[in-house]
Design a protein around this motif. Structure first.
Motif, mmCIF file in Angstrom:
data_model
loop_
_atom_site.group_PDB
_atom_site.id
_atom_site.type_symbol
_atom_site.label_atom_id
_atom_site.label_comp_id
_atom_site.label_asym_id
_atom_site.label_seq_id
_atom_site.Cartn_x
_atom_site.Cartn_y
_atom_site.Cartn_z
ATOM 1 N N ILE A 274 0.850 -1.196 0.000
ATOM 2 C CA ILE A 274 0.000 0.000 0.000
ATOM 3 C C ILE A 274 0.881 1.239 0.000
ATOM 4 C CG2 ILE A 274 -1.963 -1.083 1.143
ATOM 5 C CD1 ILE A 274 -0.990 0.061 3.783
ATOM 6 N N GLY A 275 0.367 2.303 -0.610
ATOM 7 C CA GLY A 275 1.142 3.538 -0.664
ATOM 8 C C GLY A 275 0.509 4.550 -1.595
ATOM 9 N N ASP A 276 1.250 5.602 -1.895
ATOM 10 C CA ASP A 276 0.711 6.719 -2.667
ATOM 11 C C ASP A 276 1.241 6.813 -4.092
ATOM 12 O OD1 ASP A 276 -0.877 7.802 -0.499
ATOM 13 O OD2 ASP A 276 1.019 8.388 0.428
ATOM 14 N N GLU A 277 2.244 5.988 -4.416
ATOM 15 C CA GLU A 277 2.795 6.021 -5.775
ATOM 16 C C GLU A 277 2.389 4.743 -6.497
ATOM 17 O OE1 GLU A 277 6.912 7.044 -6.140
ATOM 18 O OE2 GLU A 277 6.835 8.491 -4.480
ATOM 19 N N LYS A 278 1.490 4.876 -7.436
ATOM 20 C CA LYS A 278 0.864 3.729 -8.100
ATOM 21 C C LYS A 278 1.878 2.775 -8.709
ATOM 22 C CE LYS A 278 -2.536 2.626 -11.703
ATOM 23 N NZ LYS A 278 -3.467 3.205 -12.710
ATOM 24 N N GLU A 279 2.803 3.300 -9.486
ATOM 25 C CA GLU A 279 3.742 2.428 -10.192
ATOM 26 C C GLU A 279 4.636 1.674 -9.217
ATOM 27 O OE1 GLU A 279 7.292 0.949 -11.964
ATOM 28 O OE2 GLU A 279 7.264 2.669 -10.585
ATOM 29 N N LYS A 280 5.087 2.369 -8.184
ATOM 30 C CA LYS A 280 5.977 1.744 -7.211
ATOM 31 C C LYS A 280 5.231 0.700 -6.369
ATOM 32 C CE LYS A 280 9.196 4.338 -5.573
ATOM 33 N NZ LYS A 280 9.950 5.379 -4.815
ATOM 34 N N VAL A 281 4.002 1.009 -6.029
ATOM 35 C CA VAL A 281 3.190 0.071 -5.238
ATOM 36 C C VAL A 281 2.959 -1.223 -6.011
ATOM 37 C CG1 VAL A 281 0.857 -0.314 -4.328
ATOM 38 C CG2 VAL A 281 2.081 1.780 -3.750
ATOM 39 N N THR A 282 2.528 -1.116 -7.250
ATOM 40 C CA THR A 282 2.224 -2.312 -8.040
ATOM 41 C C THR A 282 3.487 -3.093 -8.386
ATOM 42 O OG1 THR A 282 2.236 -0.965 -10.058
ATOM 43 C CG2 THR A 282 0.109 -1.349 -9.004
ATOM 44 N N ARG A 283 4.548 -2.378 -8.745
ATOM 45 C CA ARG A 283 5.796 -3.059 -9.109
ATOM 46 C C ARG A 283 6.369 -3.822 -7.917
ATOM 47 N NH1 ARG A 283 10.505 -0.698 -8.412
ATOM 48 N NH2 ARG A 283 9.604 1.392 -8.682
ATOM 49 N N THR A 284 6.331 -3.212 -6.748
ATOM 50 C CA THR A 284 6.882 -3.867 -5.560
ATOM 51 C C THR A 284 6.077 -5.109 -5.201
ATOM 52 O OG1 THR A 284 7.722 -1.752 -4.715
ATOM 53 C CG2 THR A 284 7.474 -3.552 -3.129
ATOM 54 N N ALA A 285 4.757 -5.012 -5.298
ATOM 55 C CA ALA A 285 3.908 -6.174 -5.009
ATOM 56 C C ALA A 285 4.221 -7.316 -5.969
ATOM 57 C CB ALA A 285 2.438 -5.780 -5.100
ATOM 58 N N GLU A 286 4.381 -6.998 -7.229
ATOM 59 C CA GLU A 286 4.664 -8.031 -8.226
ATOM 60 C C GLU A 286 6.036 -8.659 -8.013
ATOM 61 O OE1 GLU A 286 3.948 -5.956 -11.860
ATOM 62 O OE2 GLU A 286 1.758 -6.008 -11.630
ATOM 63 N N GLN A 287 6.996 -7.861 -7.575
ATOM 64 C CA GLN A 287 8.329 -8.405 -7.307
ATOM 65 C C GLN A 287 8.297 -9.374 -6.122
ATOM 66 O OE1 GLN A 287 10.546 -4.763 -6.742
ATOM 67 N NE2 GLN A 287 11.134 -4.620 -8.910
#
Length: 523
Positions: A274-287
């Motif tokens: 969870i967080g405020d930066e969409k790209e970073k949130v989704t990329r981190t979850a996928e990693q």
């Protein structure tokens, strides 16, 4: 000259006025209003046991603070909000919760929350693996009902055990969500504190609810004894979580192993960021999800395993003492009934333990309320006999007859209530009025037993808790039958999502693309 002096005087007065205003105390901003609620249990649907309301030892109102050392009266967090604790209950793991017990505790929580509306925030303290008779996803149901009372604007921060299950509706109704990063759960209180701190920080800063919640269902279902963070690959996998959560633009990150001993569609692993930066949130979850999937074939039991016979043979032959054996199938801290007698029956049948001077073995433990009464009547040092166990789970063996000497009787334990030690041959059998796990050295020493000098210690547990792990000279995990059988491939699953690893070993690689969960006020 006069005009210059006048200008300087005016400038000095202005500067003095500004300085006075800057030094003047600001109007106190009202402290946020934060509620506390939660029910926690890990309950197996493969156990015949049922859990009632009393098992939760619920705390109400101000008594709730005693559950959290970081919420002591003089603690920094306590001073950062006006707190409204409602109901918090935590039960030993066990069988499914009765619907009557669940409804009673939930309704008491809702009634309490209604008294102090509105709230800026709510701390939701759960385990995540509760099973309720006739109800799927009870934690999700509970939180939906809480939302109907507090509204969608209230920010809710949820903390969980990493063996909990995160349904889509639980994710949607939680604004902040986190879980433990260690198994055994040595960071449990640290995790709860993080959940509270995250909640207060988001309220104080005015940032409000994180804008993005990335959710990935990972089709893996493994027992906790294969996913300990003491060993690889769990150790390295979970080491990725804290750095991921510390990235700018991310509020928290979590990996849930899930709970293997319940048969519901929600029972599987989950990654959330969870967080405020969409790209970073989704990329981190996928990693994180991909890292989990990539090591799925590397998970092994936290200790060497064997049948009970194999474990006893090795323990008897070993010169390393104390030699611990985990009677894992009836582990009461994973959801077992705790009264299965199969293992104890096998131990007492072994010729090595028949004589009084045989290898000393401590067995912890077996519920035997009637035998407890007989032991009290007989008194310490005297002979007693009677039956123990199998009042709840008699699928694998009937009640076991114990005939021996009463070595000690102790009252007052929160879980067991009354405990006694019956010596049968060279086996010291701990019997209890109610089931109890034995995790600490004092659990034994208060009964007059010394686990450090015993040849063998058999405990109903999975991976050894820290104190026992530290004192063991050697140990084995016995794959025994029960409601939390470690051999999950022989459990009768009917409702979990398939394909699921390791039940479907040759399944295709899943889609591990993150899905964004709608915010709680966008329902």
């Amino acid at each position: 000259m006069k005009s210059t002096r006048l200008f300087c005087l005016i400038l000095f007065i202005c500067l003095l006025s500004n300085l006075t205003r800057a030094q003047a105390p600001k109007a106190n901003k009202p402290l946020p209003r934060i509620a506390i609620a939660g029910l926690a249990i890990e309950s197996s649907t493969f156990s015949p046991a049922l859990t009632d309301e009393a098992a939760f030892h619920a705390k109400y109102g101000a008594d709730v603070f005693s559950a959290y050392p970081f919420m002591a009266a003089d603690s920094p967090l306590r001073k950062k909000a006006n707190w409204f604790p409602s109901v918090v209950g935590k039960s030993l793991p066990g069988g499914a919760v009765t619907r009557v017990a669940y409804e009673s505790l939930v309704n008491k929580t809702l009634d309490s929350l209604k008294k102090h509306l509105p709230y800026d925030g709510l701390y939701f303290d759960i385990h995540g693996a509760m099973s309720v008779v006739g109800l799927d996803d009870p934690e999700g149901d509970f939180l939906v009902r809480v939302r109907k009372v507090v509204g969608t604007k209230t920010m809710i921060s949820t903390s969980m055990d990493l063996h909990g299950n995160v349904s889509w509706r639980l994710a949607q109704n939680s604004d902040l969500i986190t879980c433990y990063r260690m198994a055994p759960h040595e960071d449990a209180m640290q995790t709860k504190q993080r959940a509270v701190q995250n909640l207060i920080s988001r309220i104080e800063s005015g940032k409000g609810k994180p804008a993005y919640k990335a959710y990935i269902s990972v089709p893996i279902l493994l027992p906790g004894e294969k996913t300990s963070t003491r060993i690889e690959p769990g150790k390295s996998l979970y080491k990725q979580v804290a750095p991921a959560a510390l990235q700018c633009g991310i509020t928290d990150a979590a990996i849930w192993i899930g709970y293997a001993w319940a048969d519901e569609p929600r029972n599987h692993a989950v990654v959330m960021v969870i967080g405020d930066e969409k790209e970073k949130v989704t990329r981190t979850a996928e990693q994180l999800a991909q890292s989990f999937w990539d090591v799925r074939n590397q998970f092994e039991f936290v200790a060497p395993t064997g049948t009970l016979t194999e474990c006893l043979d090795k323990a008897i032959a070993s010169l390393k003492h104390p030699f611990y054996i985990s009677d894992s199938g009836d582990n009461p801290t994973a959801g077992g009934a705790g009264d299965a007698t199969w293992t104890l029956t096998q131990i007492l049948a072994r010729p090595e333990f028949k004589a009084d001077n045989g290898p000393s073995l401590l067995y912890a433990s077996i519920p035997a309320p009637e035998l407890i009464k007989s032991a009290i009547a007989a008194g310490v040092g005297n002979h007693v006999e009677g039956f123990a166990g199998a009042a709840v789970d008699n699928r694998f063996a009937p009640p076991v007859k114990l005939s021996g000497t009463v070595e000690s009787i102790v009252s007052g334990d929160k879980d067991a209530e009354v405990e006694a030690v019956i010596k049968v041959g060279s086996v010291h059998v701990i019997i209890t009025q109610k089931r109890k796990p034995y995790h600490k050295e004092i659990d034994f020493t208060r009964l007059g037993l010394n686990p450090r000098t015993a040849a063998i210690v058999v405990v109903k547990i999975g991976y050894l808790e820290p104190e026992l792990y530290a004192m063991r000279a050697d140990w084995l995990l016995a794959i025994t039958p029960g409601g939390v059988d470690q051999n999950i491939e022989r459990l009768p699953y009917h409702r979990i999502q398939r394909p699921m690893f390791p039940l479907d070993k040759d399944m295709k690689d899943p889609d591990l693309k993150a899905r964004l969960v709608p915010l709680s006020d966008q329902q």
